[in-house]
Design a protein around this motif. Sequence first.
Motif, short mmCIF file in Angstrom:
data_model
loop_
_atom_site.label_atom_id
_atom_site.label_comp_id
_atom_site.label_asym_id
_atom_site.label_seq_id
_atom_site.Cartn_x
_atom_site.Cartn_y
_atom_site.Cartn_z
N VAL A 109 0.90 -1.16 0.00
CA VAL A 109 0.00 0.00 0.00
C VAL A 109 0.94 1.21 0.00
O VAL A 109 1.93 1.21 0.75
N ALA A 121 2.96 2.62 3.11
CA ALA A 121 2.79 1.73 4.27
C ALA A 121 4.10 1.03 4.62
O ALA A 121 5.14 1.27 3.99
N CYS A 122 4.03 0.15 5.63
CA CYS A 122 5.24 -0.53 6.10
C CYS A 122 5.90 -1.36 5.00
O CYS A 122 7.10 -1.65 5.06
N LYS A 142 -2.09 -3.31 -3.28
CA LYS A 142 -3.21 -4.03 -2.64
C LYS A 142 -4.56 -3.46 -3.04
O LYS A 142 -5.53 -4.19 -3.22
N GLY A 176 -5.41 -9.45 5.74
CA GLY A 176 -5.70 -8.20 5.03
C GLY A 176 -4.57 -7.19 5.03
O GLY A 176 -4.74 -6.07 4.56
N THR A 177 -3.42 -7.56 5.58
CA THR A 177 -2.33 -6.59 5.70
C THR A 177 -1.24 -6.79 4.64
O THR A 177 -1.07 -7.89 4.11
N VAL A 178 -0.52 -5.70 4.38
CA VAL A 178 0.73 -5.76 3.63
C VAL A 178 1.85 -5.54 4.66
O VAL A 178 1.58 -5.00 5.73
N PRO A 179 3.08 -5.95 4.37
CA PRO A 179 3.55 -6.56 3.13
C PRO A 179 3.18 -8.04 3.02
O PRO A 179 3.08 -8.74 4.03
N GLU A 209 3.60 -10.91 7.36
CA GLU A 209 4.17 -10.38 8.61
C GLU A 209 5.54 -9.75 8.28
O GLU A 209 6.50 -10.44 7.92
N GLY A 210 5.58 -8.42 8.46
CA GLY A 210 6.74 -7.64 8.05
C GLY A 210 8.08 -8.14 8.56
O GLY A 210 9.06 -8.21 7.80
N ASN A 237 9.17 -3.41 14.19
CA ASN A 237 7.94 -4.04 13.70
C ASN A 237 6.89 -4.26 14.80
O ASN A 237 5.69 -4.10 14.56
N HIS A 266 5.86 0.16 15.24
CA HIS A 266 4.76 0.10 14.26
C HIS A 266 3.39 0.07 14.96
O HIS A 266 2.50 0.88 14.63
N TRP A 275 4.44 8.68 8.96
CA TRP A 275 3.00 8.54 9.15
C TRP A 275 2.40 9.64 10.03
O TRP A 275 1.22 9.97 9.89
N1 LIG Z 1 1.85 -7.30 11.90
C1 LIG Z 1 1.66 -6.92 10.51
C2 LIG Z 1 1.10 -5.53 10.48
C3 LIG Z 1 1.08 -4.97 9.09
C4 LIG Z 1 0.18 -3.77 8.93
O1 LIG Z 1 -0.42 -3.26 9.89
N2 LIG Z 1 0.11 -3.28 7.71
C5 LIG Z 1 -0.75 -2.16 7.40
C6 LIG Z 1 0.02 -1.11 6.61
S1 LIG Z 1 1.39 -0.44 7.47
C7 LIG Z 1 -1.89 -2.62 6.52
O2 LIG Z 1 -1.71 -3.49 5.69
N3 LIG Z 1 -3.07 -2.03 6.69
C8 LIG Z 1 -4.20 -2.34 5.86
C9 LIG Z 1 -4.29 -1.42 4.68
O3 LIG Z 1 -3.54 -0.43 4.63
O4 LIG Z 1 -5.10 -1.69 3.79
C10 LIG Z 1 2.99 -6.99 9.78
O5 LIG Z 1 4.03 -6.71 10.40
O6 LIG Z 1 3.01 -7.32 8.59
#
Ligand SMILES: N[C@@H](CCC(=O)N[C@@H](CS)C(=O)NCC(=O)O)C(=O)O
Length: 197
Positions: free
Chosen positions: A7, A10-11, A31, A44-47, A58-59, A93, A97, A162
């Motif tokens: 995204v 994003a991370c 995404k 539902g999360t990236v990466p 999981e980052g 992370n 985060h 952010w």
């Molecule tokens: N624990 C997860 C957390 C990842 C996370 O929170 N990612 C956020 C972006 S920083 C995300 O995908 N949010 C949903 C979105 O933006 O659609 C990881 O480390 O991958």
Amino acid sequence: MYTLYYVPGACSLATQVVIRELGQDISLINKNEVNDFSDINPVGTVPVLVDNGFKIREGAAVMLYLLNKHPNRFLPEDSMARTKATQDIMFANATMHPAYSRLFFIAGNMSDGEAKDQIFQSAALAINQLWAVVNDQLNEQPFLGGSNYSAADIMLTVYSRWGEHFPVDIHFGANVEKMLASIQELPSFRMAVAAEH
Ligand SMILES: N[C@@H](CCC(=O)N[C@@H](CS)C(=O)NCC(=O)O)C(=O)O
């Protein structure tokens, strides 16, 4: 060739920067342009990284997978140095985060008003306390990685961007500000930002 689901901003940006630092080819998929992302990641999360059909989420796990696979100085051979580098990645992370994630949660789930303002201030205080810890560590060295930047420095730099999206005052400290500026000047960082849309 890696495939990275991201995204913008994003991370996942940190994952992309590190892949570029490792000199690897990358194909990016936004995404927000995927019809049913839950097929890719039920959380539902990236990466999300795909390496020859092997999918990793999981980052921190993604980061450690990459650093274990390709020779690099981000994850040193020496056991203590390697553990310290892992600790810094996990701090970024799993501690910094989530502290920032609260800002997104508050913005998306609370109605405007005094309570929301107060919770934003509490969340910002917690973030500032973490930056103060990082700033202290950087009294001794320019980067968490020592004299050279590390994966954790890159991750923290992505998160640091952010705060500007929310009504909060984030205080990095002079050492952290220097570190953030150095990372954002890296060609890999600039190219990663430019590659997202
Ligand atoms: N624990 C997860 C957390 C990842 C996370 O929170 N990612 C956020 C972006 S920083 C995300 O995908 N949010 C949903 C979105 O933006 O659609 C990881 O480390 O991958």
